[in-house]
Design a protein around this motif. Structure first.
Motif, PDB file in Angstrom:
ATOM      1  N   MET A   1       0.822  -1.205   0.000  1.00  0.00           N
ATOM      2  CA  MET A   1       0.000   0.000   0.000  1.00  0.00           C
ATOM      3  C   MET A   1       0.857   1.255   0.000  1.00  0.00           C
ATOM      4  SD  MET A   1      -3.512  -0.323   2.084  1.00  0.00           S
ATOM      5  CE  MET A   1      -3.037  -0.975   3.651  1.00  0.00           C
ATOM      6  N   ASN A   2       2.125   1.171  -0.419  1.00  0.00           N
ATOM      7  CA  ASN A   2       2.981   2.327  -0.377  1.00  0.00           C
ATOM      8  C   ASN A   2       2.646   3.367  -1.439  1.00  0.00           C
ATOM      9  OD1 ASN A   2       3.875   0.827  -2.500  1.00  0.00           O
ATOM     10  ND2 ASN A   2       6.002   0.723  -1.851  1.00  0.00           N
ATOM     11  N   ASP A   3       1.738   3.069  -2.362  1.00  0.00           N
ATOM     12  CA  ASP A   3       1.302   4.064  -3.336  1.00  0.00           C
ATOM     13  C   ASP A   3       0.081   4.830  -2.848  1.00  0.00           C
ATOM     14  OD1 ASP A   3      -0.373   1.826  -3.513  1.00  0.00           O
ATOM     15  OD2 ASP A   3      -0.800   2.192  -5.628  1.00  0.00           O
ATOM     16  N   ARG A   4      -0.344   4.563  -1.632  1.00  0.00           N
ATOM     17  CA  ARG A   4      -1.532   5.209  -1.072  1.00  0.00           C
ATOM     18  C   ARG A   4      -1.122   6.395  -0.212  1.00  0.00           C
ATOM     19  NH1 ARG A   4      -6.157   1.876  -1.564  1.00  0.00           N
ATOM     20  NH2 ARG A   4      -7.032   2.602   0.400  1.00  0.00           N
ATOM     21  N   ILE A   5      -2.069   7.292   0.021  1.00  0.00           N
ATOM     22  CA  ILE A   5      -1.827   8.504   0.803  1.00  0.00           C
ATOM     23  C   ILE A   5      -2.577   8.386   2.123  1.00  0.00           C
ATOM     24  CG2 ILE A   5      -2.114  11.012   0.878  1.00  0.00           C
ATOM     25  CD1 ILE A   5      -2.113  10.899  -2.237  1.00  0.00           C
ATOM     26  N   GLU A   6      -1.858   8.639   3.218  1.00  0.00           N
ATOM     27  CA  GLU A   6      -2.494   8.619   4.537  1.00  0.00           C
ATOM     28  C   GLU A   6      -3.228   9.927   4.783  1.00  0.00           C
ATOM     29  OE1 GLU A   6       0.408   5.617   7.034  1.00  0.00           O
ATOM     30  OE2 GLU A   6       0.298   7.716   7.646  1.00  0.00           O
ATOM     31  N   ILE A   7      -4.407   9.822   5.430  1.00  0.00           N
ATOM     32  CA  ILE A   7      -5.175  10.991   5.828  1.00  0.00           C
ATOM     33  C   ILE A   7      -5.739  10.759   7.225  1.00  0.00           C
ATOM     34  CG2 ILE A   7      -7.244  10.193   4.599  1.00  0.00           C
ATOM     35  CD1 ILE A   7      -7.722  13.346   4.174  1.00  0.00           C
ATOM     36  N   ALA A   8      -5.497  11.723   8.111  1.00  0.00           N
ATOM     37  CA  ALA A   8      -5.984  11.643   9.484  1.00  0.00           C
ATOM     38  C   ALA A   8      -7.305  12.398   9.584  1.00  0.00           C
ATOM     39  CB  ALA A   8      -4.958  12.235  10.444  1.00  0.00           C
ATOM     40  N   VAL A   9      -8.295  11.739  10.203  1.00  0.00           N
ATOM     41  CA  VAL A   9      -9.616  12.346  10.385  1.00  0.00           C
ATOM     42  C   VAL A   9      -9.904  12.477  11.873  1.00  0.00           C
ATOM     43  CG1 VAL A   9     -10.450  11.483   8.169  1.00  0.00           C
ATOM     44  CG2 VAL A   9     -10.848  10.126  10.211  1.00  0.00           C
ATOM     45  N   VAL A  10     -10.672  13.513  12.234  1.00  0.00           N
ATOM     46  CA  VAL A  10     -10.919  13.789  13.651  1.00  0.00           C
ATOM     47  C   VAL A  10     -12.392  13.918  14.010  1.00  0.00           C
ATOM     48  CG1 VAL A  10      -8.695  14.942  13.979  1.00  0.00           C
ATOM     49  CG2 VAL A  10     -10.688  16.303  13.365  1.00  0.00           C
ATOM     50  N   GLY A  11     -13.290  13.817  13.049  1.00  0.00           N
ATOM     51  CA  GLY A  11     -14.689  14.099  13.368  1.00  0.00           C
ATOM     52  C   GLY A  11     -15.682  13.258  12.618  1.00  0.00           C
ATOM     53  N   ALA A  12     -16.450  13.898  11.743  1.00  0.00           N
ATOM     54  CA  ALA A  12     -17.570  13.247  11.066  1.00  0.00           C
ATOM     55  C   ALA A  12     -17.145  12.134  10.122  1.00  0.00           C
ATOM     56  CB  ALA A  12     -18.410  14.291  10.315  1.00  0.00           C
ATOM     57  N   HIS A  13     -15.834  11.996   9.853  1.00  0.00           N
ATOM     58  CA  HIS A  13     -15.329  10.910   9.006  1.00  0.00           C
ATOM     59  C   HIS A  13     -14.806   9.720   9.812  1.00  0.00           C
ATOM     60  CE1 HIS A  13     -15.324  14.222   6.044  1.00  0.00           C
ATOM     61  NE2 HIS A  13     -15.657  13.242   5.220  1.00  0.00           N
ATOM     62  N   LYS A 102      -1.193  13.698   6.141  1.00  0.00           N
ATOM     63  CA  LYS A 102      -2.123  14.769   5.804  1.00  0.00           C
ATOM     64  C   LYS A 102      -3.360  14.570   6.668  1.00  0.00           C
ATOM     65  CE  LYS A 102       0.653  16.364   2.856  1.00  0.00           C
ATOM     66  NZ  LYS A 102       1.531  17.413   3.388  1.00  0.00           N
ATOM     67  N   GLY A 103      -4.057  15.649   6.978  1.00  0.00           N
ATOM     68  CA  GLY A 103      -5.244  15.515   7.809  1.00  0.00           C
ATOM     69  C   GLY A 103      -6.056  16.787   7.841  1.00  0.00           C
ATOM     70  N   PHE A 104      -7.217  16.679   8.474  1.00  0.00           N
ATOM     71  CA  PHE A 104      -8.151  17.793   8.563  1.00  0.00           C
ATOM     72  C   PHE A 104      -7.659  18.859   9.530  1.00  0.00           C
ATOM     73  CE2 PHE A 104     -11.065  14.909   6.581  1.00  0.00           C
ATOM     74  CZ  PHE A 104     -11.974  15.722   5.920  1.00  0.00           C
ATOM     75  N   LEU A 105      -7.708  20.095   9.075  1.00  0.00           N
ATOM     76  CA  LEU A 105      -7.481  21.274   9.902  1.00  0.00           C
ATOM     77  C   LEU A 105      -8.620  22.242   9.625  1.00  0.00           C
ATOM     78  CD1 LEU A 105      -3.644  21.717   9.338  1.00  0.00           C
ATOM     79  CD2 LEU A 105      -4.770  21.049  11.476  1.00  0.00           C
ATOM     80  N   CYS A 106      -8.649  23.323  10.398  1.00  0.00           N
ATOM     81  CA  CYS A 106      -9.693  24.320  10.238  1.00  0.00           C
ATOM     82  C   CYS A 106      -9.060  25.702  10.182  1.00  0.00           C
ATOM     83  CB  CYS A 106     -10.671  24.235  11.408  1.00  0.00           C
ATOM     84  SG  CYS A 106     -12.075  25.364  11.287  1.00  0.00           S
ATOM     85  N   GLU A 107      -9.525  26.516   9.245  1.00  0.00           N
ATOM     86  CA  GLU A 107      -9.092  27.909   9.185  1.00  0.00           C
ATOM     87  C   GLU A 107      -9.634  28.627  10.422  1.00  0.00           C
ATOM     88  OE1 GLU A 107     -10.929  29.206   5.591  1.00  0.00           O
ATOM     89  OE2 GLU A 107      -9.524  28.110   4.320  1.00  0.00           O
TER      90      GLU A 107
END
Length: 133
Positions: A1-13, A102-107
């Protein structure tokens, strides 16, 4: 799975939350649950549905926030990120295990009318407390 991108989620996902299907429909794979490094404040944003949190990195006074790290194929990552509404955005998070997905942030402009919920340690704990109240 090294061609995949990690994404961190903190809420509704998160698993079991209303928007998790946006990851699973893109063949997202749950890799691990881990807290952020204690560098963030978590806020319940105004508006919805669905209710959503906003994660903001701070210089000091942050806490460790529950996350799930998922992986997506690059094309799936692109379509997922393209659908993220402001004031949410994607940036690089620092996690307690030393990784930087990579992950969710908020402005910060999105915090008008929001409530700081950092003390709950995560979206699930906050939602559970709201359900009890």
């Amino acid at each position: 799975m090294n061609d995949r991108i990690e994404i961190a989620v903190v809420g509704a996902h998160l698993t079991g939350m209303p928007l998790n299907h946006e990851l699973t429909a893109r063949s997202g794979v749950l890799l691990r649950a881990v807290a952020t490094a204690p560098l963030y404040r978590l806020h319940a944003l105004a508006g919805g549905p669905p209710e959503r949190p906003g994660l903001v990195r701070v210089g000091e006074g942050g806490g460790a926030i529950e996350t799930e790290v998922w992986s997506l194929a690059p094309d799936a990552f692109g379509t997922f990120v393209a659908g993220i509404p402001a004031p949410l955005c994607i940036g690089t998070l620092v996690l307690a295990d030393g990784t930087r997905p990579k992950g969710f942030l908020c402005e910060t402009a999105g915090l008008d009318g929001a409530h700081d919920i950092t003390g709950f340690g995560g979206w699930r704990a906050y939602r559970a407390e709201r359900a009890r109240a």
